[in-house]
Write an enzyme that holds these catalytic residues in place. Structure first.
Site, PDB file in Angstrom:
ATOM      1  N   SER A 171      -5.074  -6.883  -3.827  1.00 51.14           N
ATOM      2  CA  SER A 171      -4.017  -7.303  -4.198  1.00 51.14           C
ATOM      3  C   SER A 171      -4.404  -8.373  -5.515  1.00 51.14           C
ATOM      4  O   SER A 171      -5.348  -8.726  -5.750  1.00 51.14           O
ATOM      5  CB  SER A 171      -3.415  -8.380  -3.103  1.00 51.14           C
ATOM      6  OG  SER A 171      -2.306  -9.114  -3.801  1.00 51.14           O
ATOM      7  N   TYR A 225      -4.254 -14.898   4.059  1.00 50.85           N
ATOM      8  CA  TYR A 225      -4.125 -13.534   3.575  1.00 50.85           C
ATOM      9  C   TYR A 225      -4.821 -13.319   2.317  1.00 50.85           C
ATOM     10  O   TYR A 225      -5.698 -12.415   2.115  1.00 50.85           O
ATOM     11  CB  TYR A 225      -2.442 -13.376   3.455  1.00 50.85           C
ATOM     12  CG  TYR A 225      -2.166 -12.121   2.453  1.00 50.85           C
ATOM     13  CD1 TYR A 225      -2.215 -10.860   3.280  1.00 50.85           C
ATOM     14  CD2 TYR A 225      -2.093 -11.922   1.375  1.00 50.85           C
ATOM     15  CE1 TYR A 225      -1.942  -9.824   2.570  1.00 50.85           C
ATOM     16  CE2 TYR A 225      -1.552 -11.107   0.434  1.00 50.85           C
ATOM     17  CZ  TYR A 225      -1.559  -9.847   1.143  1.00 50.85           C
ATOM     18  OH  TYR A 225      -1.304  -8.635   0.674  1.00 50.85           O
TER      19      TYR A 225
HETATM   20  P1  NAD Z   1       4.215  -2.637   4.608  1.00 56.73           P
HETATM   21  O1  NAD Z   1       4.501  -3.428   5.484  1.00 56.73           O
HETATM   22  O2  NAD Z   1       4.941  -1.276   4.195  1.00 56.73           O
HETATM   23  O3  NAD Z   1       2.553  -2.089   5.050  1.00 56.73           O
HETATM   24  C1  NAD Z   1       1.800  -2.714   5.969  1.00 56.73           C
HETATM   25  C2  NAD Z   1       1.387  -1.953   7.178  1.00 56.73           C
HETATM   26  O4  NAD Z   1       0.274  -2.503   7.841  1.00 56.73           O
HETATM   27  C3  NAD Z   1       2.365  -1.858   8.002  1.00 56.73           C
HETATM   28  O5  NAD Z   1       3.303  -0.738   7.778  1.00 56.73           O
HETATM   29  C4  NAD Z   1       1.754  -1.720   9.590  1.00 56.73           C
HETATM   30  O6  NAD Z   1       1.968  -0.334   9.863  1.00 56.73           O
HETATM   31  C5  NAD Z   1       0.455  -2.085   9.263  1.00 56.73           C
HETATM   32  N1  NAD Z   1      -0.166  -3.078  10.178  1.00 56.73           N
HETATM   33  C6  NAD Z   1      -0.035  -4.242  10.039  1.00 56.73           C
HETATM   34  N2  NAD Z   1      -0.879  -4.915  11.213  1.00 56.73           N
HETATM   35  C7  NAD Z   1      -1.306  -3.680  11.803  1.00 56.73           C
HETATM   36  C8  NAD Z   1      -1.833  -3.826  13.006  1.00 56.73           C
HETATM   37  N3  NAD Z   1      -2.292  -4.659  13.879  1.00 56.73           N
HETATM   38  N4  NAD Z   1      -2.278  -2.549  13.391  1.00 56.73           N
HETATM   39  C9  NAD Z   1      -1.941  -1.383  12.735  1.00 56.73           C
HETATM   40  N5  NAD Z   1      -1.168  -1.457  11.646  1.00 56.73           N
HETATM   41  C10 NAD Z   1      -0.907  -2.729  11.164  1.00 56.73           C
HETATM   42  O7  NAD Z   1       3.629  -3.539   3.348  1.00 56.73           O
HETATM   43  P2  NAD Z   1       2.842  -3.203   1.930  1.00 56.73           P
HETATM   44  O8  NAD Z   1       3.169  -4.127   1.125  1.00 56.73           O
HETATM   45  O9  NAD Z   1       3.105  -1.772   1.664  1.00 56.73           O
HETATM   46  O10 NAD Z   1       1.412  -3.399   2.477  1.00 56.73           O
HETATM   47  C11 NAD Z   1       0.360  -2.264   2.325  1.00 56.73           C
HETATM   48  C12 NAD Z   1      -0.699  -2.965   1.587  1.00 56.73           C
HETATM   49  O11 NAD Z   1      -0.475  -3.460   0.341  1.00 56.73           O
HETATM   50  C13 NAD Z   1      -1.386  -4.359   2.369  1.00 56.73           C
HETATM   51  O12 NAD Z   1      -2.749  -4.282   2.209  1.00 56.73           O
HETATM   52  C14 NAD Z   1      -0.915  -5.218   1.364  1.00 56.73           C
HETATM   53  O13 NAD Z   1      -1.748  -6.469   1.654  1.00 56.73           O
HETATM   54  C15 NAD Z   1      -1.096  -4.826  -0.110  1.00 56.73           C
HETATM   55  N6  NAD Z   1      -0.234  -5.448  -0.908  1.00 56.73           N
HETATM   56  C16 NAD Z   1       1.048  -5.819  -0.843  1.00 56.73           C
HETATM   57  C17 NAD Z   1       1.909  -6.158  -1.761  1.00 56.73           C
HETATM   58  C18 NAD Z   1       3.279  -6.476  -1.954  1.00 56.73           C
HETATM   59  O14 NAD Z   1       3.821  -7.233  -2.753  1.00 56.73           O
HETATM   60  N7  NAD Z   1       4.040  -5.659  -1.013  1.00 56.73           N
HETATM   61  C19 NAD Z   1       1.070  -6.940  -2.992  1.00 56.73           C
HETATM   62  C20 NAD Z   1      -0.287  -6.823  -3.160  1.00 56.73           C
HETATM   63  C21 NAD Z   1      -0.979  -6.028  -2.075  1.00 56.73           C
END
Ligand code: NAD
Ligand code: MG
Length: 332
Positions: free
Chosen positions: A224, A237
């Site tokens: 991120s 986080y």
């Molecule tokens: P999202 O909620 O769609 O995806 C996160 C997923 O993590 C969930 O769908 C869930 O299935 C999984 N998860 C969480 N805890 C879990 C557990 N204990 N066991 C199994 N699965 C679990 O959100 P996203 O934003 O697409 O996140 C995906 C990645 O992107 C993450 O690594 C997040 O840190 C990163 N990210 C997101 C953003 C943002 O702004 N959305 C920015 C930078 C990085």
């Protein structure tokens, strides 16, 4: 002019002549192809997707993409494949929604069989993804379970290998993000859950998978912009995202001689369930993405091609890299 110069000059001339011929030939072939190739519409990134203010909304963790307003775009109707991952076998954690779902759809359309992991509460989102993978004629494997459990992580890898008949792409994408104004509000349980999900799970999954990965395989971690510029309310986080960036670089060096590439994706603010289920304050959510130069959050679909690119065989010199997509701010 020495004999050597003459020789090299004549070689240069030969090369020039040859490349001119080649250029003419490729121009002719691209013109010929151009007749049948559909023209790409010129798309303005500023107006392409919704911008703030967003409607107030909140869901219990981990949230569903299907209940977000507006619904995120994961490339369901837009992503077009061209066989870049034909025959590959991928495991994507958090493949039900957000970046993981965008990657799962794109991978299937590029010809890969895909296993997704998610939490049981996310079954409705997961089933939509499995249906889209199957629609492409690929194997779509749903493996729900909690990544905080080491035994489950090992079982997940085993099931993916059994169900897909092998494994050569691992996308460690799942994460837990919960906003806390003060470090005093971060309980030990919170801290532990964030570390287990974001750092331990990739460690356990990679260890279980490594003996099965052949040269040409790759590992991708979702890090991120928080790895480089952490927000004050994401104490636990943000440090896991720095750790992800770091393991990508360490493991890339360790596994290079085995022919296994390890890379990362660093998103900026992206419209996903993670943000509406405790990942952001309501105040931040209403203005979400508005601070970026593009003035809006990214949609998961806008990162799909990065996950494809890092997994594709033609990216064979990219390892230990982190590719960003953050609307004009953020790093790298
Ligand atoms: P999202 O909620 O769609 O995806 C996160 C997923 O993590 C969930 O769908 C869930 O299935 C999984 N998860 C969480 N805890 C879990 C557990 N204990 N066991 C199994 N699965 C679990 O959100 P996203 O934003 O697409 O996140 C995906 C990645 O992107 C993450 O690594 C997040 O840190 C990163 N990210 C997101 C953003 C943002 O702004 N959305 C920015 C930078 C990085
Ligand atoms: Mg989800």
């Amino acid at each position: 002019m020495t004999q050597h110069d003459k020789t090299s000059l004549s070689r240069r001339q030969i090369v020039h002549a040859a490349s001119a011929t080649f250029a003419a030939a490729s121009l002719a072939s691209s013109t010929a192809k151009g007749d049948t190739m559909a023209e790409q519409e010129l798309i303005d990134p500023v107006t392409r997707y919704p911008k703030p203010p967003f409607k107030k909304q909140s869901q219990p963790w981990p949230g569903l993409a299907g209940k977000m307003e507006p619904r995120p775009d994961h490339g369901e109707t837009s992503y077009k494949g061209s066989g870049r991952l034909a025959g590959r076998k991928a495991l994507i954690t958090g493949g039900d929604s957000g970046m993981g779902r965008a990657a799962a759809i794109a991978y299937a359309r590029e010809g890969a069989d895909v296993a997704i992991n998610y939490l049981a509460a996310e079954e409705p989102d997961a089933q939509e993804v499995i249906a889209l993978i199957k629609k492409e004629g690929r194997t779509g494997l749903a493996i729900p379970g909690d990544l905080k459990d080491e035994a489950f992580c090992r079982q997940l890898v085993e099931q993916a290998i059994q169900g897909l008949g092998g494994l050569d792409i691992i996308v460690n994408n799942a994460a837990r993000q919960q906003t806390r104004a003060s470090i005093l509000d971060v309980s030990s349980e919170d801290f532990d859950a964030t570390m287990k999900t974001n750092i331990y799970a990739p460690f356990w999954i990679i260890k279980a998978a490594l003996p099965h990965l052949k040269p040409g395989s790759c590992i991708i971690g979702t890090t991120s912009e928080q790895a480089y510029d952490p927000s004050p309310d994401l104490y636990d986080y943000a440090q896991t995202k720095a750790a992800t960036m770091n393991y990508v670089k360490s493991l890339a060096k360790q596994l290079a001689s085995k022919g296994i590439r390890v890379n990362g994706v660093a998103p900026g603010p992206i419209w996903t369930p993670l943000q509406v289920s405790g990942g952001a304050t309501m105040e931040k959510l209403e203005k979400f993405g508005g601070m970026t130069p593009l003035g809006r959050p990214g949609q998961p679909a806008e990162l799909a091609s990065i996950y494809v690119q890092l997994a594709a065989a033609d990216a064979s010199y990219a390892t230990g890299q982190v590719y960003g997509s953050a609307g004009g701010s953020g790093q790298p």
